[in-house]
Write an enzyme that holds these catalytic residues in place. Structure first.
Site, PDB file in Angstrom:
ATOM      1  N   ASN A 254       2.630  -7.171  20.392  1.00 24.35           N
ATOM      2  CA  ASN A 254       3.276  -6.522  19.677  1.00 24.35           C
ATOM      3  C   ASN A 254       5.119  -7.100  20.047  1.00 24.35           C
ATOM      4  O   ASN A 254       5.901  -6.407  18.916  1.00 24.35           O
ATOM      5  CB  ASN A 254       2.885  -5.218  20.087  1.00 24.35           C
ATOM      6  CG  ASN A 254       1.673  -4.455  19.769  1.00 24.35           C
ATOM      7  OD1 ASN A 254       1.231  -5.219  18.719  1.00 24.35           O
ATOM      8  ND2 ASN A 254       1.260  -3.153  19.900  1.00 24.35           N
TER       9      ASN A 254
ATOM     10  N   LYS B 296       4.561  19.140 -22.810  1.00 24.83           N
ATOM     11  CA  LYS B 296       3.540  18.819 -22.264  1.00 24.83           C
ATOM     12  C   LYS B 296       2.443  19.935 -22.153  1.00 24.83           C
ATOM     13  O   LYS B 296       3.097  20.396 -21.523  1.00 24.83           O
ATOM     14  CB  LYS B 296       3.814  18.256 -21.434  1.00 24.83           C
ATOM     15  CG  LYS B 296       2.803  17.163 -20.952  1.00 24.83           C
ATOM     16  CD  LYS B 296       2.940  15.955 -20.407  1.00 24.83           C
ATOM     17  CE  LYS B 296       1.766  15.521 -19.224  1.00 24.83           C
ATOM     18  NZ  LYS B 296       2.490  14.137 -18.189  1.00 24.83           N
TER      19      LYS B 296
ATOM     20  N   LEU C 295       7.352 -16.213   5.714  1.00 22.82           N
ATOM     21  CA  LEU C 295       6.467 -17.263   5.379  1.00 22.82           C
ATOM     22  C   LEU C 295       5.531 -17.560   6.943  1.00 22.82           C
ATOM     23  O   LEU C 295       6.327 -19.023   7.424  1.00 22.82           O
ATOM     24  CB  LEU C 295       6.842 -18.361   5.290  1.00 22.82           C
ATOM     25  CG  LEU C 295       5.998 -19.076   4.347  1.00 22.82           C
ATOM     26  CD1 LEU C 295       5.021 -18.040   3.075  1.00 22.82           C
ATOM     27  CD2 LEU C 295       6.883 -19.636   3.667  1.00 22.82           C
ATOM     28  N   SER C 296       4.798 -17.488   7.494  1.00 21.92           N
ATOM     29  CA  SER C 296       3.800 -17.514   8.778  1.00 21.92           C
ATOM     30  C   SER C 296       2.533 -18.543   8.888  1.00 21.92           C
ATOM     31  O   SER C 296       1.707 -19.726   9.318  1.00 21.92           O
ATOM     32  CB  SER C 296       3.048 -16.058   9.302  1.00 21.92           C
ATOM     33  OG  SER C 296       2.127 -16.199   8.025  1.00 21.92           O
TER      34      SER C 296
ATOM     35  N   CYS D 107       0.782  12.351 -23.486  1.00 21.07           N
ATOM     36  CA  CYS D 107       0.164  11.928 -21.759  1.00 21.07           C
ATOM     37  C   CYS D 107      -1.368  12.612 -21.873  1.00 21.07           C
ATOM     38  O   CYS D 107      -1.885  12.639 -22.061  1.00 21.07           O
ATOM     39  CB  CYS D 107       0.776  11.779 -20.179  1.00 21.07           C
ATOM     40  SG  CYS D 107       0.050   9.787 -19.654  1.00 21.07           S
TER      41      CYS D 107
ATOM     42  N   GLU E 211       7.176   8.313 -22.872  1.00 18.54           N
ATOM     43  CA  GLU E 211       7.066   9.707 -22.396  1.00 18.54           C
ATOM     44  C   GLU E 211       8.316   9.123 -21.271  1.00 18.54           C
ATOM     45  O   GLU E 211       8.208   8.473 -20.274  1.00 18.54           O
ATOM     46  CB  GLU E 211       5.501   9.925 -21.372  1.00 18.54           C
ATOM     47  CG  GLU E 211       6.152  11.017 -20.637  1.00 18.54           C
ATOM     48  CD  GLU E 211       4.832  11.455 -19.749  1.00 18.54           C
ATOM     49  OE1 GLU E 211       4.313  12.577 -18.756  1.00 18.54           O
ATOM     50  OE2 GLU E 211       3.404  10.617 -19.781  1.00 18.54           O
TER      51      GLU E 211
ATOM     52  N   THR F 152       4.557  -8.284   4.598  1.00 17.68           N
ATOM     53  CA  THR F 152       3.538  -9.117   3.827  1.00 17.68           C
ATOM     54  C   THR F 152       2.073  -8.423   4.235  1.00 17.68           C
ATOM     55  O   THR F 152       0.756  -9.345   3.924  1.00 17.68           O
ATOM     56  CB  THR F 152       3.783 -10.419   4.214  1.00 17.68           C
ATOM     57  OG1 THR F 152       3.718 -10.116   5.806  1.00 17.68           O
ATOM     58  CG2 THR F 152       5.014 -10.818   4.029  1.00 17.68           C
TER      59      THR F 152
END
Length: 554
Positions: free
Chosen positions: A374, A114, A292-293, A150, A45, A398
């Protein structure tokens, strides 16, 4: 009368809006199909531009350029090689259609618009397209093909019209977005169309990432006896030539080895990988950077990034504070080592001290609270954005869906970034997918062929580590309980009384309901992320920020 037909199915990855690039890819696929003796090449499509085009299609210049590329492809078919089915816009009598073009013999042989326009969930087709009339078959070299787009095949009306008009086989070109476990549902629905019409059925889908959406391919062919003759792999750009034989008054597709369907966790991982790869590649980023904690969410995000882009394009940054545990330091370093990605550490302690001194006159004698927590998260966000600006890498966010549902995330802090692979993945699925990836290697992984994180990352209690001895469950219910609640409130749109009737404590249901509603303003400002389930925040689930509905009394 034709007795045999070779139809090439191109499960292609278009680049949204890159018309010449897409046309060049279609030409390469056609040449490959010709080399394999195909009579017809079918593309998905809106293949000339990528689906969904959204408001791009309303630009007159965009439409004109799409049409020029389609007409150039039509001219190519004068060489006597395979015909082409290409998706693109079609303007006629003041109306704009989502259309399928049949190209053969150097010209446009037929167009079909369509008919069924989806206007729910992620779809806004009625915003930009007009509905076409119920289509009749197109004739390709003596064969009457029931060509659908579709949504046309999700309901019986179009296929019934086609069979009544003399179609000999049904062919649906698709931009059907991925949802976990959707592939089998498509096959079940296609069986209904086959039973209703008595005709074989071809489902061809695009395979790509487009912003929040991922299209998983998973194309297939059903014969008139409902047998599965062809199944293409999920999350793989590929082309296969199918062989068709006329038997009496009907057509049968010769069976091929079937691609093995993916399990639940493998589907989620593959969708995240394809979504991130296409977002980074098509937007021209050299790579990604992420915090990367030592926790599970950042570990899984880093693994997806390494598998999608290659370890050399992933930069991981540990941002320790006085509250970061020795375990987290060790686990982050070990994740980076296992993945083979770049790893560095930037201590945020000095910045915390500077903010404390700077704000002391304004804060006075007020005790520390969530404000200081915070600030730590926002210091990390600023630091990571600085790394992104300096080196050009996109910042990968993340956070997972459980956190985004409840607002357990800091706006302008850990929510900073350009894209998120976990945005639609609940925490319980994060655990399951991590265990799966440590034991399995995806077929297209550019990362390591082995474990990608230490087992302790999966087994230790999750913590934001913004104050001493902090655990997620200090603020949130246990994740198995929370996710079950969210499944009802978000995915199934159930009310408070319904969830209580299912056995949940009323006070807990009300608490989670309030958290869900109050976090809408955060979600509205969150980066895009891969859609995995039925009700992804943003495109599927659109709620007002200012909202007085409590679930009990308006």
């Amino acid at each position: 009368m034709t007795q045999r037909l070779r139809i090439a199915l191109a499960q292609m990855n278009p680049h949204e809006g890159a018309l010449r690039t897409n046309a060049a890819k279609i030409r390469r696929l056609r040449a490959e199909a010709a080399a394999q003796g195909a009579d017809l090449l079918v593309t998905p499509e809106f293949s000339i531009a990528g689906y969904p085009p959204e408001d791009l299609v309303l630009k007159p210049a965009f439409y004109d350029m799409c049409l020029a590329e389609i007409e150039a492809l039509a001219a190519d078919t004068a060489d006597g090689g395979p015909g082409l089915i290409v998706g693109g816009p079609w303007r006629d009598s003041g109306k704009l259609y989502n259309a399928a073009y049949l190209l053969d013999g150097g010209k446009v042989v037929a167009r079909r618009a369509k008919h069924e326009l989806p206007n729910y969930g992620v779809f806004d087709d009625k915003r930009v397209f007009d509905a076409g009339p119920a289509p009749g078959p197109v004739v390709f070299r003596g064969t009457r093909i029931g060509l659908m787009i579709c949504e046309d095949w999700w309901f019986p009306a179009v296929s019934e019209t086609l069979v009544e008009s003399g179609a000999e086989l049904l062919l649906a070109i698709n931009g059907s977005p991925f949802e976990v476990d959707k592939s089998e549902a498509r096959i079940d629905l296609a069986v209904s169309r086959v039973v209703e019409t008595g005709l074989p059925f071809i489902f061809l889908n695009q395979n790509c990432g487009q912003d929040e959406l991922v299209f998983d391919g998973a194309s297939f062919v059903l014969n008139a006896d409902r047998s599965l003759a062809v199944r293409l792999p999920s999350f793989t750009e590929t082309m296969v030539v199918t062989d068709w034989v006329r038997e009496g008054e009907g057509w049968r597709c010769e069976a091929q080895p079937l691609a093995k369907p993916l399990g639940h966790e493998a589907q989620i991982y593959a969708a995240m990988t394809l979504g991130l790869r296409d977002y980074v590649e098509k937007n021209g980023f050299p790579g990604i950077v992420l915090g990367l904690s030592g926790g599970i969410d950042s570990a899984l995000s880093a693994a997806v990034a390494a598998d999608a882009l290659g370890p050399d394009r992933v930069r991981a940054v540990m941002l320790p504070s006085p509250y970061t545990s020795a375990e987290s330091l060790e686990d982050a370093a070990e994740c980076a080592r296992l993945l083979g990605i770049r790893y560095e550490s930037v201590n945020i302690g000095p910045a915390m001290e500077a903010f404390a001194a700077m704000l002391a006159p304004a804060f006075g004698n007020r005790p520390p609270d969530i404000t200081e927590e915070n600030i730590q998260s926002r210091i990390r966000g600023v630091t990571l954005m600085a790394m992104s600006n300096k080196f050009g890498d996109m910042l990968l966010t993340t956070g997972n869906k459980s956190e985004m549902s409840t607002g357990y995330a800091t706006i302008y802090g850990d929510m900073c970034g350009g894209y998120s692979v976990l945005k639609d993945v609940y925490k319980t699925d994060v655990f399951a997918v991590c265990r799966w990836r440590n034991a399995n290697v995806p077929h297209d992984a550019l990362g390591p062929h082995g474990p990608v994180m230490p087992d302790r990352v999966i087994t230790k209690p999750p913590s934001a580590e913004l104050k001493p001895d902090q655990k997620d469950q200090d603020t949130l219910p246990p994740y198995d309980v929370l996710d079950a609640l969210l499944m009802g409130l978000v995915e199934e749109e159930r009310g408070v009384d319904e969830m209580v009737a299912k056995g949940f404590d009323r006070a807990l249901v009300l608490r989670v309901w309030r958290m869900l509603d109050r976090a809408e303003y955060k979600r509205r400002q969150a980066p895009p992320g891969v859609k995995i389930g039925r009700r992804a925040f943003g495109r599927d689930r659109r709620y007002p920020i200012t909202n007085g509905f409590t679930g009990l009394i308006a």
